[in-house]
Each structure stands twice: as C-alpha cells, then as structure tokens.
Design a protein around this motif. Structure first.
Motif, PDB file in Angstrom:
ATOM      1  N   LEU A 157       0.853  -1.186   0.000  1.00 14.53           N
ATOM      2  CA  LEU A 157       0.000   0.000   0.000  1.00 14.53           C
ATOM      3  C   LEU A 157       0.887   1.234   0.000  1.00 14.53           C
ATOM      4  CD1 LEU A 157      -2.616  -1.153   2.636  1.00 14.53           C
ATOM      5  CD2 LEU A 157      -3.153  -0.524   0.293  1.00 14.53           C
ATOM      6  N   ILE A 158       0.842   1.982  -1.102  1.00 17.34           N
ATOM      7  CA  ILE A 158       1.662   3.185  -1.217  1.00 17.34           C
ATOM      8  C   ILE A 158       0.766   4.399  -1.027  1.00 17.34           C
ATOM      9  CG2 ILE A 158       3.248   4.495  -2.664  1.00 17.34           C
ATOM     10  CD1 ILE A 158       4.010   1.948  -4.052  1.00 17.34           C
ATOM     11  N   ASP A 159       0.977   5.085   0.066  1.00 14.06           N
ATOM     12  CA  ASP A 159       0.171   6.246   0.431  1.00 14.06           C
ATOM     13  C   ASP A 159       0.665   7.451  -0.359  1.00 14.06           C
ATOM     14  OD1 ASP A 159      -1.241   8.253   1.614  1.00 14.06           O
ATOM     15  OD2 ASP A 159      -0.655   7.796   3.677  1.00 14.06           O
ATOM     16  N   LEU A 160      -0.177   7.959  -1.260  1.00 12.55           N
ATOM     17  CA  LEU A 160       0.195   9.077  -2.113  1.00 12.55           C
ATOM     18  C   LEU A 160      -0.533  10.357  -1.740  1.00 12.55           C
ATOM     19  CD1 LEU A 160       0.161   7.163  -5.528  1.00 12.55           C
ATOM     20  CD2 LEU A 160       2.121   7.666  -4.048  1.00 12.55           C
ATOM     21  N   GLY A 161      -1.203  10.343  -0.603  1.00 14.01           N
ATOM     22  CA  GLY A 161      -1.928  11.515  -0.156  1.00 14.01           C
ATOM     23  C   GLY A 161      -1.017  12.529   0.510  1.00 14.01           C
ATOM     24  N   GLU A 162      -1.585  13.671   0.803  1.00 16.23           N
ATOM     25  CA  GLU A 162      -0.853  14.720   1.511  1.00 16.23           C
ATOM     26  C   GLU A 162      -1.244  14.675   2.990  1.00 16.23           C
ATOM     27  OE1 GLU A 162       1.408  16.402   0.024  1.00 16.23           O
ATOM     28  OE2 GLU A 162       0.923  15.795  -2.034  1.00 16.23           O
ATOM     29  N   GLY A 163      -0.375  15.150   3.841  1.00 23.30           N
ATOM     30  CA  GLY A 163      -0.702  15.203   5.265  1.00 23.30           C
ATOM     31  C   GLY A 163      -0.083  14.062   6.045  1.00 23.30           C
ATOM     32  N   ASP A 164      -0.781  13.655   7.115  1.00 18.72           N
ATOM     33  CA  ASP A 164      -0.211  12.685   8.046  1.00 18.72           C
ATOM     34  C   ASP A 164      -0.178  11.264   7.507  1.00 18.72           C
ATOM     35  OD1 ASP A 164       0.157  14.700   9.874  1.00 18.72           O
ATOM     36  OD2 ASP A 164      -1.776  14.388  10.857  1.00 18.72           O
ATOM     37  N   GLY A 165      -1.016  10.949   6.550  1.00 18.11           N
ATOM     38  CA  GLY A 165      -1.014   9.620   5.975  1.00 18.11           C
ATOM     39  C   GLY A 165      -1.857   8.634   6.753  1.00 18.11           C
ATOM     40  N   ILE A 166      -1.954   7.414   6.202  1.00 19.91           N
ATOM     41  CA  ILE A 166      -2.759   6.366   6.811  1.00 19.91           C
ATOM     42  C   ILE A 166      -1.976   5.734   7.960  1.00 19.91           C
ATOM     43  CG2 ILE A 166      -4.123   4.305   6.328  1.00 19.91           C
ATOM     44  CD1 ILE A 166      -3.854   4.985   3.346  1.00 19.91           C
ATOM     45  N   VAL A 167      -2.688   5.370   9.013  1.00 16.83           N
ATOM     46  CA  VAL A 167      -2.082   4.739  10.183  1.00 16.83           C
ATOM     47  C   VAL A 167      -2.550   3.295  10.255  1.00 16.83           C
ATOM     48  CG1 VAL A 167      -1.874   4.787  12.691  1.00 16.83           C
ATOM     49  CG2 VAL A 167      -2.002   6.930  11.413  1.00 16.83           C
TER      50      VAL A 167
END
Length: 310
Positions: A53-63
């Motif tokens: 799972l590659i988190d490409l969002g902005e901010g703190d990201g998925i936990v």
C-alpha cells in the motif's frame, strides 16, 4: 487485503485499474481516491497475496495498527497479518497485490513478512522515498501504473525467482482454490512432503496447508459477498459442513459468515480486482454497491459508493 469496516457514512471512492499492457504476471494493481476526505477506520483481514500500500496523499497519511506494531504511511502487509486496522484520512493510495512467489522475488522479504506488517522503506530500501515521489508526481493513474509496472519489472529481472517447484505448488493451490492435497502436489514436483514443506515455508513464509486454507477462505468470502447462502458456500468451497466454514471465517476475520457477506470492501474488491471474485450477483447494482464506468484515458476509472451498515 479485504476489509470488514468502512467510513460510518456514505463515502465516494474513485477506483482506477491499469491497462492490460501494464499488467505483470502475479501482480495486480488498483488506485483509490477518496473524494470526500472524511476519517477512515477499517478492519482489514488476510488475502492470498502480499499487499503493498503506497500512500500518495498529503498530510499525516494512513495509520496501521496490529498487536505490538504501529506503522504510518506506505506499508507492506504479509499474507496473514492477524488483527489489522487502518485509520486516518485517505487521499490517493496505490494498492499492489503480489502473489507470494512473486513477492519473494520482488521484495526479497516474504518469509519475514508472513503474519506481519512493515514500513515500505524497511522492505524496499533506500529508494522507497524516490518511488513514492515519482508516483505522487505522476499526472494520472495511467502514468502511475506504468511507473509501478516498470519498477517492479526491473526488480524481478534483477533478482532470483523462487524454486520452480515452489512456484508450481503455489499456482496449483491457487488454481484448485485451496483444495489440492499437499501429498499430491509434492508428488507432482518430485519432492517428499517434508522437502516441500521446508522449501515452501522458507521461500514463501507459510506452510502449504496454511496457504491452502487462506486461498479457500478467500474464495468462500467472495461467494458470501456475492449473496450465496453459507451452506452452499461451504459445499462449493470444500468445507466439511457449514460449521467448518463458520470456524474458518471466524479464525481469519473474527466475524461470522453473515458479517463477512456484507463487508463493504469486498464490494470494492469486486470492481478493482474482478478476477478474484468467483461469481457476480446480478443484484449488486443496489444502494450498497453502485458502480459505473467513467472511461478515462488508458485506465478504467470506476466510482463506487460504499456504506458501513446496510
């Protein structure tokens, strides 16, 4: 991975899948974009693939949380992570599924990953941040899929594959939907049961029997999600009886078969990876599961509405 939870209200998710030219054997990809940035709290369960799972969002990201382990951002999830929850605000996320024999070659860490979760950088190495940056900067999902396929293809070319006997046994386990006997598979490759058990475990990080259970469970879960009765699912999936199915579903998810049948992520799974769904229920075009082709560029983008309690 599949999930047994979802945001508590209606959430629109755009799903993109790659063109055929960007598909590699043993690897499947899907891109997710949560159009309403509400917090997510998802319980995830085992799937017969190593999941990247590659988190490409902005901010703190998925936990991500498992007993004794906490990770944030991009992660690699082993075959059987046990209890696993994902939370936070989800932007763009690229999910890549690698069949165990491919994961062992591409990641070089499959045995260590069995039953665990690890950060992407720990598994991939020093180039992990560069990969994330390239994918995040891409102008479209189509471009992201092409980049990911190229990177994975080069890693596979540069690394030794698993034993062909191990790959054959895994393939037969998948093809038979977990119903092939281990002794028969050992005979097919000319190995003793003990040697197969040893080599399979050292290279894929799980036993042939455990792998078969996982594949059989995944098949049953998709039949349940397609609306089939538990008794029929038990018979078609090779379980002794409905009680046996109940015990296995409970062992893998902590839920009953009826709860798994309405797991929201299985509806999304059916769109992003339709090949993993053994049947399609004609009645799934309902408020619980709406999908329409948006048809954009080279990849196919699909929009799905998912609700927690239906």
């Amino acid at each position: 991975m599949t999930s047994t939870g979802a945001p508590p209200d209606w959430t629109t998710v755009d799903i993109a899948v790659p063109r055929r030219s960007d598909r590699l054997p043993g690897i499947s990809m899907a891109g997710f974009r949560q159009r309403v940035p509400s917090p997510v709290d998802i319980t995830m369960v085992a799937h017969p693939a190593v999941t990247l799972l590659i988190d490409l969002g902005e901010g703190d990201g998925i936990v991500y949380d498992t007993p004794g382990r906490h990770e944030r951002g991009s992660v690699v999830i082993g075959l059987m992570p046990g209890e696993l929850r994902a939370g936070g605000r989800v932007g763009d996320c690229l999910q890549i599924r690698l069949e165990p024999d491919v994961a062992a070659a591409a990641l070089g860490a499959s045995p260590e990953l069995s039953g665990t979760i690890a950060s992407f950088s720990d598994v991939w190495g020093r180039d992990a941040a560069r990969v994330e940056d390239r994918l995040r900067a891409a102008a479209s999902w189509d471009e992201r899929f092409t980049i990911a396929a190229d990177i994975l293809g080069r890693r596979l070319d540069a690394r030794s594959p698993v034993d062909p006997e191990v790959a054959h046994v895994w393939r037969q386990t998948l093809t038979s939907r977990g119903r092939a006997r281990v002794d028969s598979l050992a005979g097919e490759v000319g190995w003793s049961r003990k040697r197969l058990w040893s080599r399979f475990g050292s290279q894929l990080g799980t036993s042939p029997k455990r792998a078969a259970r996982l594949v059989r469970f995944d098949h049953a879960a998709h039949l349940l999600a397609a609306g089939h009765a538990a008794a029929r699912v038990a018979a078609e999936s090779g379980y002794v009886d409905q009680s046996h199915l109940h015990r296995e579903v409970k062992a893998f998810t902590g839920l009953t078969p009826s709860a798994v049948a309405v797991a929201p992520w299985l509806a999304i799974d059916d769109i992003a990876w339709p090949a993993s769904s053994p049947t399609r229920n004609p009645g799934t075009d309902s408020p619980r599961h709406r999908a329409r082709e948006l048809g954009a560029g080279g990849c196919h983008e699909r929009q799905t509405a998912v609700r927690d309690h239906c």
